[in-house]
Structure formats: C-alpha cells, structure tokens
Design a protein around this motif. Structure first.
Motif, short mmCIF file in Angstrom:
data_model
loop_
_atom_site.label_atom_id
_atom_site.label_comp_id
_atom_site.label_asym_id
_atom_site.label_seq_id
_atom_site.Cartn_x
_atom_site.Cartn_y
_atom_site.Cartn_z
N GLN A 28 30.85 -45.22 -10.01
CA GLN A 28 31.21 -45.41 -8.61
C GLN A 28 31.49 -46.86 -8.26
OE1 GLN A 28 28.24 -43.60 -6.04
NE2 GLN A 28 28.16 -41.78 -7.35
N HIS A 29 31.16 -47.77 -9.16
CA HIS A 29 31.36 -49.20 -8.89
C HIS A 29 32.30 -49.85 -9.90
CE1 HIS A 29 27.85 -48.44 -6.32
NE2 HIS A 29 28.27 -49.50 -5.63
N GLY A 30 33.26 -49.08 -10.35
CA GLY A 30 34.37 -49.66 -11.10
C GLY A 30 34.23 -49.72 -12.60
N PHE A 31 33.14 -49.16 -13.15
CA PHE A 31 32.99 -49.14 -14.60
C PHE A 31 33.52 -47.82 -15.16
CE2 PHE A 31 29.98 -52.34 -13.34
CZ PHE A 31 30.02 -53.27 -14.37
N THR A 32 34.06 -47.90 -16.35
CA THR A 32 34.49 -46.71 -17.08
C THR A 32 33.43 -46.36 -18.10
OG1 THR A 32 36.84 -47.25 -16.82
CG2 THR A 32 36.25 -45.75 -18.61
N VAL A 33 32.95 -45.14 -18.06
CA VAL A 33 31.93 -44.69 -19.01
C VAL A 33 32.62 -43.88 -20.11
CG1 VAL A 33 29.83 -43.35 -19.34
CG2 VAL A 33 30.18 -44.63 -17.20
N ARG A 34 32.44 -44.32 -21.35
CA ARG A 34 33.00 -43.62 -22.51
C ARG A 34 31.87 -43.16 -23.41
NH1 ARG A 34 37.72 -45.61 -25.78
NH2 ARG A 34 38.36 -43.43 -25.52
N THR A 35 31.91 -41.90 -23.79
CA THR A 35 30.87 -41.35 -24.65
C THR A 35 31.20 -41.62 -26.11
OG1 THR A 35 32.00 -39.21 -24.52
CG2 THR A 35 30.14 -39.57 -23.03
N VAL A 36 30.13 -41.92 -26.86
CA VAL A 36 30.25 -42.25 -28.29
C VAL A 36 29.35 -41.33 -29.07
CG1 VAL A 36 30.07 -44.07 -30.02
CG2 VAL A 36 30.60 -44.67 -27.65
N GLY A 37 29.91 -40.55 -29.97
CA GLY A 37 29.13 -39.64 -30.78
C GLY A 37 29.11 -40.04 -32.24
N PRO A 38 28.34 -39.36 -33.06
CA PRO A 38 28.38 -39.63 -34.50
C PRO A 38 29.80 -39.45 -35.05
CG PRO A 38 26.50 -38.25 -33.96
CD PRO A 38 27.35 -38.33 -32.72
N THR A 39 30.49 -38.44 -34.55
CA THR A 39 31.91 -38.19 -34.78
C THR A 39 32.49 -37.77 -33.43
OG1 THR A 39 31.69 -35.83 -35.26
CG2 THR A 39 31.35 -37.36 -37.11
N THR A 40 33.68 -37.27 -33.41
CA THR A 40 34.23 -36.74 -32.16
C THR A 40 33.98 -35.24 -32.02
OG1 THR A 40 36.41 -36.55 -33.19
CG2 THR A 40 35.97 -38.54 -31.90
N GLY A 47 19.45 -30.32 -22.64
CA GLY A 47 19.60 -29.36 -21.56
C GLY A 47 20.66 -28.30 -21.81
N GLY A 48 21.25 -28.30 -23.00
CA GLY A 48 22.22 -27.29 -23.34
C GLY A 48 23.65 -27.60 -22.96
N LEU A 49 23.92 -28.82 -22.51
CA LEU A 49 25.28 -29.21 -22.16
C LEU A 49 26.06 -29.57 -23.42
CD1 LEU A 49 24.60 -31.53 -19.09
CD2 LEU A 49 25.04 -29.07 -19.11
N THR A 50 27.31 -29.15 -23.47
CA THR A 50 28.18 -29.49 -24.60
C THR A 50 29.09 -30.64 -24.20
OG1 THR A 50 28.14 -27.22 -25.43
CG2 THR A 50 29.94 -28.65 -26.19
N VAL A 51 29.10 -31.68 -24.99
CA VAL A 51 29.90 -32.88 -24.70
C VAL A 51 30.77 -33.18 -25.91
CG1 VAL A 51 29.83 -35.35 -24.18
CG2 VAL A 51 28.12 -33.81 -23.18
N ARG A 52 32.05 -33.38 -25.66
CA ARG A 52 32.94 -33.84 -26.73
C ARG A 52 33.09 -35.35 -26.60
NH1 ARG A 52 36.48 -31.53 -30.16
NH2 ARG A 52 36.34 -29.51 -29.12
N PRO A 53 32.58 -36.13 -27.54
CA PRO A 53 32.62 -37.60 -27.41
C PRO A 53 34.04 -38.14 -27.30
CG PRO A 53 31.09 -36.93 -29.13
CD PRO A 53 31.85 -35.70 -28.74
N ASP A 54 34.18 -39.22 -26.53
CA ASP A 54 35.47 -39.89 -26.41
C ASP A 54 35.85 -40.59 -27.69
OD1 ASP A 54 35.96 -39.26 -23.64
OD2 ASP A 54 34.43 -40.75 -23.13
N LEU A 55 34.88 -41.08 -28.42
CA LEU A 55 35.15 -41.77 -29.67
C LEU A 55 33.96 -41.62 -30.61
CD1 LEU A 55 34.80 -45.63 -29.32
CD2 LEU A 55 34.25 -44.11 -27.44
N ALA A 56 34.24 -41.80 -31.89
CA ALA A 56 33.20 -41.76 -32.91
C ALA A 56 32.53 -43.13 -33.01
CB ALA A 56 33.79 -41.37 -34.26
N LEU A 57 31.30 -43.14 -33.48
CA LEU A 57 30.56 -44.40 -33.60
C LEU A 57 31.31 -45.41 -34.45
CD1 LEU A 57 27.96 -45.92 -32.91
CD2 LEU A 57 26.92 -44.91 -34.95
#
Length: 224
Positions: A28-40, A47-57
């Motif tokens: 909300q204050h101008g930052f972009t959040v990108r998810t990083v996983g072991p792979t993509t 909690g059972g949520l499925t997330v597809r990472p934006d990029l691999a580590l």
C-alpha cells in the motif's frame, strides 16, 4: 526492478499469517512484493494456500531488492531443505540488503551463524540454543529486534526504539536484520515499516497501537 522491491520467501509449510501485516502495508506504500520459492513450482503454506513463486531462489538478485523476508515454516526444523534460504540471507546481508526473519526462520539464521554477533530475538532463547549457535549472549527478550549492523554504528534508528521493540547498533556487518517470534507478526511488521521508512515516530506508534491493541484512537493519528 528497483530498490522498492521486497522479496518474500515462500516454501512448503510456510506460516502464511506471519507476514500478512508486513506485505499488505508495504504494498500500500509503493513497494512491490515478489515471492521467491525454491523453484517456480507451486508451494503450499501451513494454512493450505497454494502460491506460485514469482522467481526461483537461484534468480534472486540482492542488489535489486530493498529487503528479504523469511517467514517461519515447519521445514525450518525438519532438516536442511531450507538452508539455501539462510545462505541467501547471508548473501543479502553481505550486500547491505536488510533481512527480516520470524519464527522458525530465526533458527535457520542461527544455524547459518548469522545471529552469532547480532542482537536478535525469537520464540524463546532455548529454542535457538538448541541449534548450537554461538549468539546466546546477544539474545534479547523482546517482541521484535532490529540490529543495524554496520549502519547502526553510524547512529541509525529503529522502529523498536520508539514503539516497544529492541534496537541494537550490532557488531555484525552488512545490512540490517529484523527478528521476531511466532506470536509477534504485528511487531515484526512495525520494525520493517520503520526500517523501510513507511512510518516513523508518532505514526509508527499509532500504527502499532491500532493493529496490535485495537486502539481506535490511533486511527485518527494515522490519518492526520
């Protein structure tokens, strides 16, 4: 990407509730959040949520980011599967990029030796002591701790200095390090919002009172 990018590590069993306040208010204050996983490949949170990472580590570039966030996860205490994320934290800190770790991720940093010379906290002191790390004398019994590393020796401040957490100039090198225990996601967010300049002083304190204490009077301060 710019230095307004925040990297959020995601991996199987990650504690999805621990970083929600942080990422929502950064976005909300101008930052972009990108998810990083072991792979993509998709990961599943505690909690059972499925997330597809934006990029691999392996694609993580510390120089492009403002912060790396490491949430807790059952996997932190179940072997070495997440050790590469602790090594990535070392790379970020060495490059002067802040790292924020909560819950089990603090144990991962302890095993990597990143807490041996820095003020830090976690769930309880004996949780980290069980890792065999050498930083016990730097453990702080607080809701959240910000250690500024090299910058702290130049007089840098933290959110905790104003709002109830603990701050240390620190003997560690490199970027700032935020730590918190599993029951303190709001204090964890407070330290990060202070570190990245989203709020400070009276507004930072009001933000914490609103979201931690449900203090309705703090809303007016935030809107002022």
């Amino acid at each position: 990407m710019t230095r307004r990018t925040v990297y959020l590590a995601v991996y199987d069993t990650y504690a999805d509730w621990e970083t929600g306040h942080t990422t929502a208010h950064l976005a909300q204050h101008g930052f972009t959040v990108r998810t990083v996983g072991p792979t993509t490949d998709p990961v599943t949170s505690m909690g059972g949520l499925t997330v597809r990472p934006d990029l691999a580590l392996a694609e993580l570039r510390p120089e492009d980011g403002a912060l790396l966030i490491l949430p807790g996860a059952g996997l932190w205490d179940a072997g070495d599967e997440l050790a590469p994320f602790a090594r990535a934290a070392r790379t970020c800190l060495d490059a002067g990029v802040p790292v924020a770790a909560i819950c089990g991720a603090t144990a991962g940093l302890a095993r990597e030796g990143l807490l041996d010379e820095r003020a830090h906290t976690s769930a309880v002191s004996f949780y980290l002591a069980a890792t065999g790390y050498g930083g016990g004398k730097h453990y702080v019994d607080a809701d959240a701790v910000t250690d500024h590393g090299r910058a702290g020796r130049d007089g840098a401040d933290s959110g905790g200095a104003d709002s109830g957490g603990a701050d240390s100039g620190g003997a560690g090198s490199g970027g700032a390090l935020v730590t918190a225990g599993p029951t303190e996601p709001v204090a964890f967010a407070r330290e990060i919002l202070a570190l990245l300049g989203v709020f400070e002083g009276e507004k930072l304190n009001a933000w914490y009172r609103l979201f931690h204490d449900s203090d309705a009077s703090a809303y007016e301060v935030l809107q002022g």
